[in-house]
Design an enzyme around this catalytic site. Structure first.
Site, PDB file in Angstrom:
ATOM      1  N   ASP A 197     -10.380  -6.355  -3.161  1.00 27.12           N
ATOM      2  CA  ASP A 197      -9.816  -5.012  -3.296  1.00 27.12           C
ATOM      3  C   ASP A 197     -10.277  -4.452  -4.631  1.00 27.12           C
ATOM      4  O   ASP A 197     -10.072  -5.065  -5.680  1.00 27.12           O
ATOM      5  CB  ASP A 197      -8.283  -5.093  -3.254  1.00 27.12           C
ATOM      6  CG  ASP A 197      -7.625  -3.719  -3.202  1.00 27.12           C
ATOM      7  OD1 ASP A 197      -8.336  -2.714  -3.393  1.00 27.12           O
ATOM      8  OD2 ASP A 197      -6.410  -3.663  -2.991  1.00 27.12           O
ATOM      9  N   HIS A 223      -7.892  -5.155   0.883  1.00 29.82           N
ATOM     10  CA  HIS A 223      -6.716  -4.367   0.516  1.00 29.82           C
ATOM     11  C   HIS A 223      -5.458  -4.868   1.224  1.00 29.82           C
ATOM     12  O   HIS A 223      -4.416  -5.049   0.596  1.00 29.82           O
ATOM     13  CB  HIS A 223      -6.975  -2.901   0.860  1.00 29.82           C
ATOM     14  CG  HIS A 223      -5.887  -1.970   0.445  1.00 29.82           C
ATOM     15  ND1 HIS A 223      -5.443  -1.866  -0.860  1.00 29.82           N
ATOM     16  CD2 HIS A 223      -5.141  -1.105   1.169  1.00 29.82           C
ATOM     17  CE1 HIS A 223      -4.487  -0.963  -0.928  1.00 29.82           C
ATOM     18  NE2 HIS A 223      -4.273  -0.499   0.291  1.00 29.82           N
ATOM     19  N   SER A 259       0.797  -1.225   0.000  1.00 32.92           N
ATOM     20  CA  SER A 259       0.000   0.000   0.000  1.00 32.92           C
ATOM     21  C   SER A 259       0.835   1.283   0.000  1.00 32.92           C
ATOM     22  O   SER A 259       1.600   1.540  -0.919  1.00 32.92           O
ATOM     23  CB  SER A 259      -0.953  -0.036   1.205  1.00 32.92           C
ATOM     24  OG  SER A 259      -1.930   0.959   1.097  1.00 32.92           O
TER      25      SER A 259
END
Length: 209
Positions: free
Chosen positions: A174, A187, A123
């Site tokens: 996601d 995610h 991320s």
């Protein structure tokens, strides 16, 4: 009145220690907290693994998830760090730019004596890992982006120049663009499905031997 010789020696020693502490203090203020395994290095022929983290997490995430212990059991040297401004690491103004973030990871690899590690980047940490990958791809044995942020900041032509073996992971729940997916995961797919994540990561690492 003359100062006794033994007292003068103590005064000089105190002044020397004060000077040493003063010189070391700035460096200490910028140290990053890290957790890891096998500080003596992994098995011969196996790359080190450096873990970054997402915005809501820290280096301790990989410890709590059992990832570091798992890799240690497989003979890898695995280290996770707190990025500047997260966890126990203080903010650093220089990482406000992509160039500064590349320099930061350069420094981390040097301080940890990591030669051509595998970089795992979930991320938010894509803001660090992607510019480093594009500028220093030859310094990495492998790259594992997990739903990385910042992919659209670079052109396809830039990615095509990278020759680093890469495992791209996304959770199938996601909503972001995906390349490879972890079933029934969001995610932070490594949290939702740690066993699937670990299996995929170990499979990738074994191929790098």
């Amino acid at each position: 009145m003359p100062v006794p010789r033994n007292r003068l020696g103590l005064l000089l020693l105190g002044a020397f220690l004060t000077l040493v502490l003063y010189l070391l203090l700035p460096a200490a203020q910028h140290e990053q907290r890290l957790v890891g395994t096998r500080p003596d290095g992994g098995k011969r022929g196996q790359p080190d693994v450096l873990f970054l983290h997402g915005q809501a997490f820290t280096s301790k995430t990989w410890e709590d998830l059992g990832t570091l212990a798992l890799l240690a059991g497989e003979g890898y040297r695995a280290v996770a760090i707190d990025l500047p401004g997260y966890g126990d690491s203080p903010p650093v103004e220089t990482v406000a730019t992509a160039q500064g973030r590349v320099a930061f990871l350069d420094h981390v690899l040097q301080e940890l004596s990591m030669r051509r590690p595998v970089l795992v980047s979930p991320s938010m940490s894509g803001r660090f890992a992607l510019p480093f990958l594009l500028a220093r791809w030859e310094q990495l044995a492998g790259f594992v982006p997990i739903a990385p942020v910042g992919t659209k900041d670079y052109a396809a032509e830039q990615y095509q120049q990278v020759q680093t073996p890469t495992l791209i992971l996304y959770g199938d729940r996601d909503a972001r663009q995906r390349v490879a997916v972890v079933p029934d995961a969001g995610h932070a797919c490594y949290l939702d499905k740690p066993e699937d994540f670990h299996q995929a990561l170990l499979g990738f690492l074994r191929q790098l031997k």
